[in-house]
Design an enzyme around this catalytic site. Structure first.
Site, PDB file in Angstrom:
ATOM      1  N   CYS A 125      36.445  57.534  13.889  1.00 45.74           N
ATOM      2  CA  CYS A 125      35.135  57.417  13.245  1.00 45.74           C
ATOM      3  C   CYS A 125      34.894  55.988  12.734  1.00 45.74           C
ATOM      4  CB  CYS A 125      35.004  58.473  12.149  1.00 45.74           C
ATOM      5  SG  CYS A 125      33.305  58.734  11.668  1.00 45.74           S
ATOM      6  N   TYR A 126      34.936  55.752  11.416  1.00 47.38           N
ATOM      7  CA  TYR A 126      34.766  54.377  10.912  1.00 47.38           C
ATOM      8  C   TYR A 126      35.790  53.449  11.577  1.00 47.38           C
ATOM      9  CZ  TYR A 126      34.569  50.497   7.559  1.00 47.38           C
ATOM     10  OH  TYR A 126      34.455  49.260   6.977  1.00 47.38           O
ATOM     11  N   GLY A 132      35.677  56.728   7.104  1.00 43.91           N
ATOM     12  CA  GLY A 132      35.319  56.270   5.768  1.00 43.91           C
ATOM     13  C   GLY A 132      33.814  56.292   5.614  1.00 43.91           C
ATOM     14  N   ASP A 145      57.012  73.302  -7.566  1.00 44.90           N
ATOM     15  CA  ASP A 145      57.321  71.876  -7.505  1.00 44.90           C
ATOM     16  C   ASP A 145      58.461  71.475  -8.445  1.00 44.90           C
ATOM     17  OD1 ASP A 145      55.116  72.056  -5.919  1.00 44.90           O
ATOM     18  OD2 ASP A 145      53.751  71.250  -7.422  1.00 44.90           O
ATOM     19  N   HIS A 153      36.356  63.691  14.674  1.00 44.52           N
ATOM     20  CA  HIS A 153      37.567  63.845  13.849  1.00 44.52           C
ATOM     21  C   HIS A 153      38.574  64.804  14.485  1.00 44.52           C
ATOM     22  CE1 HIS A 153      36.189  61.591  10.316  1.00 44.52           C
ATOM     23  NE2 HIS A 153      34.995  61.952  10.752  1.00 44.52           N
ATOM     24  N   GLU A 174      41.425  65.491  13.464  1.00 47.62           N
ATOM     25  CA  GLU A 174      42.231  66.127  12.420  1.00 47.62           C
ATOM     26  C   GLU A 174      41.573  67.366  11.833  1.00 47.62           C
ATOM     27  OE1 GLU A 174      40.591  63.351  12.293  1.00 47.62           O
ATOM     28  OE2 GLU A 174      39.711  62.919  10.345  1.00 47.62           O
ATOM     29  N   LYS A 183      52.482  70.196  -0.306  1.00 45.17           N
ATOM     30  CA  LYS A 183      52.941  71.455  -0.904  1.00 45.17           C
ATOM     31  C   LYS A 183      53.723  72.341   0.078  1.00 45.17           C
ATOM     32  CE  LYS A 183      52.438  74.229  -4.540  1.00 45.17           C
ATOM     33  NZ  LYS A 183      52.514  73.796  -5.940  1.00 45.17           N
TER      34      LYS A 183
END
Ligand code: XMP
Length: 510
Positions: A80-81, A53, A225, A167, A169, A366
């Site tokens: 991280c944060y 964050g 969608d 990170h 990710e 998606k």
């Protein structure tokens, strides 16, 4: 259902954590950082991830989780944060780094952490932080360092607490997905092999229960969608699903026919195809401002849809193809005041129509919707099509939209897509389309001078449409597209290729 929960402290990467975990077949959800321990516990998570964050943990108004979660005994990974929060809560020291660190760093893994199982030596990791942990709290081991001395990972396995300064990710972090897998499957003991179809029977049962025998209206747009949402709903309520497709006159070649073919002829759904092209084109007459065009189309769409929906007896719900990113955005760290994004294609419909909402895709990304669609046997041309904006070709005919200009664009666009498909490039790119420029230029055809329109080709690669790079199409393919357009489409004597990324350009030209 087993799950990992991610608490969102506002990082731009929070959604990526969820996508990585789901790609590992680990089900996870994102909650606002302020979720109560009670709420969290009621979901029986296998593990919790505290996201990154933008705040500093020592700011007076720094977002903090309900600290009771630290004592639930559930494994926690701070990123991280999230790491800095853990460090501060347990008596470590966090302070401003001498220099904000952004980009790749070399990480040295120090000792046998379960988080780094199967990963050895030095790996490149993605950093993005201004604060750092200067001293790990008592009882925590430092498990990786960057730049020789920085604390880049620490843990206290007795308390089930793990933390990473970088990170995992982010795609650039080597073995980052493996680290998340080690956390979810190794440390948290997540065993299931989740797939979007694991939700099928549950979603269908839920739609049925919510609809309660009433009719559900679905605005089919032709996109992925709304198509997947419709098929799910049809499985739940059959004839009680009433689909409406509005032909705005701004569609691509074949769009309307494909809808009819798939949903009416093949699936046998109740589908009302409303031809409102004269109304749309009439209202667009003489309008050149892109924003005005968008507004007119938006309002007209709502008006037409509303009128059609009123003809459906007993309608009580509107089916929408809202996806998880929109839902997350509305519950994120920005707090309750954040504006809930209205769905692009049917923006504004729910509020005006006073119908209940059914959003069966609200927990999916998606790519997962496509996977779900495949398991529901929706034809590939529907599932794999490129995104198409609600205002349609009107924002690709620059300047005034007239039937003649639309015809030229539609034809050029058909040829381009045909060639890109034949060359096997269609699935490799995010969007490929033509734009009709409102300028004429001089050319020569045979012995005659011509003075005709220019078509711009726009092809981009992207992950989510937020940023995009122009596609490096092979020259012979571009050549083929260009010669076909110039020789087969009357009114065009020049084709150009758009070589701008987003940002600074946008994908669409208006
Ligand atoms: P831009 O042009 O903003 O587009 O870079 C990003 C993505 O969004 C699509 N787009 C829209 N989709 N209604 C939609 O449903 C709209 O009004 C709209 N405007 C842009 C665009 O095609 C691209 O995929």
């Amino acid at each position: 259902m087993d799950q990992i929960l991610i608490l969102d402290f506002g990082s731009q990467y929070t959604q990526l954590i969820a996508r990585r975990l789901r790609s590992l077949r680990v089900y996870c959800e994102i909650l606002p950082f302020s979720a109560t321990a009670e709420d969290i516990l009621s979901r029986s998570p296998r593990g919790i991830i505290l996201s990154g964050g933008p705040s500093s943990v020592y700011d007076a108004d720094a977002p903090k989780p309900d600290l009771a979660i630290l004592n639930l005994g559930v494994p926690i990974l701070g990123v991280c944060y999230g790491m800095q929060l853990i460090a501060r809560e347990y008596g470590g020291t966090v302070s401003k780094a001498a220099k904000r660190e952004y980009g790749l760093s070399k990480l040295k893994i120090l000792k046998g952490s379960r988080l780094f199982k199967g990963i050895n030596g030095a790996v490149s990791v993605w950093m993005s932080h201004g604060d750092e942990v200067k001293k790990a709290p008592a009882g925590f081991h430092v498990t990786a360092r960057a730049g020789g001395s920085d604390i880049s990972a620490m843990e206290n396995p007795d308390l089930n607490l793990y933390a990473l300064q970088f990170h995992p990710e982010v795609h650039h972090t080597e073995h980052g997905t493996k680290m998340l897998e080690n956390f979810a499957r190794g440390i948290c003991g997540y065993k299931e092999h989740w797939t979007p179809s694991s939700f099928l029977s549950e979603s269908i049962a839920e739609i049925k229960k919510t609809a309660g025998g009433k009719t559900v209206i679905c605005g089919l747009s032709g996109g992925v969608d709304s198509s997947v949402a419709a098929v799910l709903a049809h499985k739940a309520i059959g004839k009680k699903l009433s689909c409406i497709f509005v032909d705005t006159g701004l569609l691509r070649h074949g769009d309307r026919e494909r809808m009819k073919e798939v949903f009416q002829d093949k699936f046998g759904y109740s589908l009302r195809i409303v031809d409102a092209s004269a109304l749309f084109l009439g209202r667009l007459k003489g309008v050149t401002s892109p924003e005005r065009k968008r507004k007119i189309i938006g309002h007209t769409f709502i008006e037409v849809f509303d009128k059609e929906a009123k003809k459906v007896r007993d309608a009580a719900f509107l089916l929408q193809g809202t996806l998880y990113p929109d839902v997350i955005e509305s519950v994120s760290v920005k707090g309750p005041s954040a504006v809930i994004k209205s769905h692009h294609n049917v923006g504004g419909l729910p509020a005006k129509m006073k119908l209940g909402l059914i959003e069966p895709l609200r927990y999916f990304f998606k790519d997962e919707v496509r996977e779900l669609g495949r398991s529901l046997k929706i034809p590939e041309p529907v599932l794999m099509q490129h995104p198409f904006p609600g205002p349609g070709l009107a924002i690709r005919v620059l300047g005034e939209v007239t039937p003649d200009r639309l015809k030229i664009l539609r034809e050029a666009d058909r040829l381009m897509r045909e060639e890109i498909q034949a060359a096997g490039w269609y699935p490799k790119i995010w969007q490929a389309f033509c734009v009709l420029l409102p300028v004429r230029s001089v050319g020569v055809m045979g012995d005659e001078r011509s003075y005709e329109y220019t078509i711009a080709l726009r092809c981009v690669s992207s992950v989510d449409g937020m940023t995009a790079d122009w596609s490096k199409l092979p020259h012979d393919l571009m050549h083929k597209i260009s010669s076909r357009i110039v020789s087969e489409v009357r009114g065009v004597n020049r084709v150009v290729y758009d070589i701008t990324s987003k940002p600074p350009a946008t994908i669409e030209w208006e």
